[in-house]
Design a protein around this motif. Structure first.
Motif, PDB file in Angstrom:
ATOM      1  N   GLU A   1      41.107 -16.998  16.217  1.00  0.00           N
ATOM      2  CA  GLU A   1      42.139 -17.549  17.092  1.00  0.00           C
ATOM      3  C   GLU A   1      41.767 -17.354  18.563  1.00  0.00           C
ATOM      4  N   ILE A   2      41.214 -16.193  18.895  1.00  0.00           N
ATOM      5  CA  ILE A   2      40.759 -15.946  20.277  1.00  0.00           C
ATOM      6  C   ILE A   2      39.669 -16.947  20.647  1.00  0.00           C
ATOM      7  N   GLU A   3      38.733 -17.166  19.734  1.00  0.00           N
ATOM      8  CA  GLU A   3      37.624 -18.096  19.992  1.00  0.00           C
ATOM      9  C   GLU A   3      38.118 -19.536  20.098  1.00  0.00           C
ATOM     10  N   ALA A   4      39.113 -19.905  19.275  1.00  0.00           N
ATOM     11  CA  ALA A   4      39.668 -21.258  19.340  1.00  0.00           C
ATOM     12  C   ALA A   4      40.360 -21.493  20.681  1.00  0.00           C
ATOM     13  N   ALA A   5      41.069 -20.469  21.170  1.00  0.00           N
ATOM     14  CA  ALA A   5      41.735 -20.595  22.470  1.00  0.00           C
ATOM     15  C   ALA A   5      40.699 -20.710  23.589  1.00  0.00           C
ATOM     16  N   PHE A   6      39.625 -19.936  23.484  1.00  0.00           N
ATOM     17  CA  PHE A   6      38.569 -20.010  24.497  1.00  0.00           C
ATOM     18  C   PHE A   6      37.928 -21.399  24.498  1.00  0.00           C
ATOM     19  N   LEU A   7      37.652 -21.939  23.317  1.00  0.00           N
ATOM     20  CA  LEU A   7      37.067 -23.273  23.228  1.00  0.00           C
ATOM     21  C   LEU A   7      37.999 -24.308  23.836  1.00  0.00           C
ATOM     22  N   GLN A   8      39.294 -24.136  23.615  1.00  0.00           N
ATOM     23  CA  GLN A   8      40.285 -25.044  24.208  1.00  0.00           C
ATOM     24  C   GLN A   8      40.262 -24.954  25.729  1.00  0.00           C
ATOM     25  N   MET A   9      40.066 -23.754  26.270  1.00  0.00           N
ATOM     26  CA  MET A   9      39.934 -23.589  27.714  1.00  0.00           C
ATOM     27  C   MET A   9      38.699 -24.318  28.220  1.00  0.00           C
ATOM     28  N   ALA A  10      37.589 -24.157  27.502  1.00  0.00           N
ATOM     29  CA  ALA A  10      36.325 -24.778  27.919  1.00  0.00           C
ATOM     30  C   ALA A  10      36.410 -26.300  27.923  1.00  0.00           C
ATOM     31  N   GLU A  11      37.239 -26.846  27.043  1.00  0.00           N
ATOM     32  CA  GLU A  11      37.351 -28.303  26.924  1.00  0.00           C
ATOM     33  C   GLU A  11      38.471 -28.884  27.790  1.00  0.00           C
ATOM     34  N   ALA A  12      39.249 -28.027  28.443  1.00  0.00           N
ATOM     35  CA  ALA A  12      40.395 -28.495  29.237  1.00  0.00           C
ATOM     36  C   ALA A  12      39.942 -29.356  30.415  1.00  0.00           C
TER      37      ALA A  12
ATOM     38  N   THR B   1      36.979 -19.438  36.125  1.00  0.00           N
ATOM     39  CA  THR B   1      37.050 -18.109  35.518  1.00  0.00           C
ATOM     40  C   THR B   1      36.619 -18.115  34.050  1.00  0.00           C
ATOM     41  N   LEU B   2      36.100 -19.227  33.572  1.00  0.00           N
ATOM     42  CA  LEU B   2      35.687 -19.299  32.165  1.00  0.00           C
ATOM     43  C   LEU B   2      34.637 -18.234  31.818  1.00  0.00           C
ATOM     44  N   PRO B   3      33.616 -17.990  32.669  1.00  0.00           N
ATOM     45  CA  PRO B   3      32.649 -16.923  32.345  1.00  0.00           C
ATOM     46  C   PRO B   3      33.304 -15.553  32.188  1.00  0.00           C
ATOM     47  N   GLY B   4      34.326 -15.265  32.997  1.00  0.00           N
ATOM     48  CA  GLY B   4      35.023 -13.996  32.876  1.00  0.00           C
ATOM     49  C   GLY B   4      35.768 -13.881  31.550  1.00  0.00           C
ATOM     50  N   HIS B   5      36.372 -14.965  31.128  1.00  0.00           N
ATOM     51  CA  HIS B   5      37.038 -14.973  29.829  1.00  0.00           C
ATOM     52  C   HIS B   5      36.018 -14.835  28.694  1.00  0.00           C
ATOM     53  N   ARG B   6      34.847 -15.424  28.892  1.00  0.00           N
ATOM     54  CA  ARG B   6      33.808 -15.334  27.858  1.00  0.00           C
ATOM     55  C   ARG B   6      33.351 -13.885  27.677  1.00  0.00           C
ATOM     56  N   LYS B   7      33.258 -13.133  28.761  1.00  0.00           N
ATOM     57  CA  LYS B   7      32.865 -11.723  28.661  1.00  0.00           C
ATOM     58  C   LYS B   7      33.889 -10.928  27.856  1.00  0.00           C
ATOM     59  N   ILE B   8      35.167 -11.256  28.050  1.00  0.00           N
ATOM     60  CA  ILE B   8      36.216 -10.595  27.272  1.00  0.00           C
ATOM     61  C   ILE B   8      36.054 -10.925  25.795  1.00  0.00           C
ATOM     62  N   LEU B   9      35.865 -12.207  25.514  1.00  0.00           N
ATOM     63  CA  LEU B   9      35.685 -12.649  24.136  1.00  0.00           C
ATOM     64  C   LEU B   9      34.503 -11.944  23.467  1.00  0.00           C
TER      65      LEU B   9
ATOM     66  N   ALA C   1      46.499 -28.441  30.645  1.00  0.00           N
ATOM     67  CA  ALA C   1      45.745 -28.110  29.427  1.00  0.00           C
ATOM     68  C   ALA C   1      45.073 -26.747  29.564  1.00  0.00           C
ATOM     69  N   TRP C   2      44.528 -26.475  30.758  1.00  0.00           N
ATOM     70  CA  TRP C   2      43.896 -25.177  31.007  1.00  0.00           C
ATOM     71  C   TRP C   2      44.914 -24.040  30.893  1.00  0.00           C
ATOM     72  N   ASN C   3      46.065 -24.212  31.512  1.00  0.00           N
ATOM     73  CA  ASN C   3      47.082 -23.160  31.508  1.00  0.00           C
ATOM     74  C   ASN C   3      47.598 -22.878  30.107  1.00  0.00           C
ATOM     75  N   TYR C   4      47.770 -23.928  29.314  1.00  0.00           N
ATOM     76  CA  TYR C   4      48.219 -23.750  27.934  1.00  0.00           C
ATOM     77  C   TYR C   4      47.197 -22.937  27.147  1.00  0.00           C
ATOM     78  N   ALA C   5      45.916 -23.297  27.287  1.00  0.00           N
ATOM     79  CA  ALA C   5      44.860 -22.596  26.566  1.00  0.00           C
ATOM     80  C   ALA C   5      44.686 -21.170  27.081  1.00  0.00           C
ATOM     81  N   ASP C   6      44.836 -20.984  28.384  1.00  0.00           N
ATOM     82  CA  ASP C   6      44.711 -19.652  28.988  1.00  0.00           C
ATOM     83  C   ASP C   6      45.785 -18.723  28.427  1.00  0.00           C
ATOM     84  N   ALA C   7      47.035 -19.195  28.396  1.00  0.00           N
ATOM     85  CA  ALA C   7      48.133 -18.393  27.831  1.00  0.00           C
ATOM     86  C   ALA C   7      47.886 -18.116  26.353  1.00  0.00           C
TER      87      ALA C   7
END
Length: 251
Positions: free
Chosen positions: A135-146, A200-208, A151-157
């Motif tokens: 689920e975390i990875e699916a949300a991250f992928l959704q952020m990357a595709e926003a 901030t996608l790279p920062g989220h990727r580090k968390i993932l 769309a970005w804010n929904y995926a970020d949340a």
């Protein structure tokens, strides 16, 4: 055949008291009715909203349950001190977000995130299972595709909520769920200020990656790094809002 509108009557009544409570609650949060203020009586509310006493009474009960008012027979309803308001109630928090000074809200929300999120991510790294990681990875992928801010804010949340659920602490879940709307408001504001929704996608990727590798300290530090960037944006917004008008226009 039932009278016209009979089927919809009960849902309408049910939503009516919520609408009344929302109107009164929003006014309280905006400061129209300050703490200690005695609210209009039932008859006045009935006339104002064009509703029955039953709807007003249910609305008052709802506001009492949220810690906004106290109601006593023969005295009426009085607004309680702010310290007694249940700001973690989903409705009250929504009213607070709408009524609060934007800078005040951003600063306080940033403080909540810095307290909550690093440790939540560390717990997620230690406790997550395969389904939660997916689920975390699916949300991250959704952020990357926003492609849009919404769309970005929904995926970020969604990303942050997935981490919260993966932490494995049941007491954290309701806390996170009730601040979800506040986070979305904050993400909308900070992302629009940054101008680049994917920066901030790279920062989220580090968390993932840290959570995937089950490295709690790495997850904790990755979140802190991301939040330092957000804090910088919040501080810039705060300083621009408080700077004298004569200086804000200068290059």
């Amino acid at each position: 055949m039932p009278p016209k509108g009979a089927v919809a009557a009960q849902p309408a009544r049910s939503s009516l008291h919520r609408s009344v409570a929302q109107d009164i609650g929003a006014r309280i949060l905006k400061g129209e009715f300050a703490p200690g203020t005695l609210l209009p009586n039932e008859a006045e509310w009935c006339e104002k909203f064009g509703v029955s006493r039953t709807a007003v009474r249910e609305a008052i009960k709802m506001l009492m349950a949220k810690g906004l008012i106290q109601s006593r027979p023969k005295i009426g309803s009085r607004v309680l001190p702010r310290a007694q308001w249940n700001l973690l109630d989903r409705d009250v928090l929504a009213w607070y977000c709408a009524a609060a000074n934007p800078v005040h809200f951003l600063i306080h929300m940033q403080q909540v995130r810095e307290i909550l999120e690093p440790e939540t991510a560390a717990l997620a790294a230690a406790n997550r299972n395969a389904e939660q990681m997916a689920e975390i990875e699916a949300a991250f992928l959704q952020m990357a595709e926003a492609k849009t801010l919404s769309a970005w804010n929904y995926a970020d949340a969604r990303f942050h909520q997935a981490i919260l659920l993966a932490a494995g602490n049941e007491l954290l879940v309701p806390l996170g769920l009730v601040i979800e709307s506040a986070l979305e408001n904050m993400f909308t504001y900070t992302a629009s200020q940054r101008g680049d929704i994917g920066r901030t996608l790279p920062g989220h990727r580090k968390i993932l990656l840290a959570i995937r590798a089950q490295k709690p300290e790495a997850a904790r530090q990755a979140v802190r790094s991301l939040l330092r960037d957000t804090r910088r944006i919040v501080n810039l917004v705060a300083s621009s809002r408080t700077r004298p008008a004569s200086r804000r226009g200068r290059a």
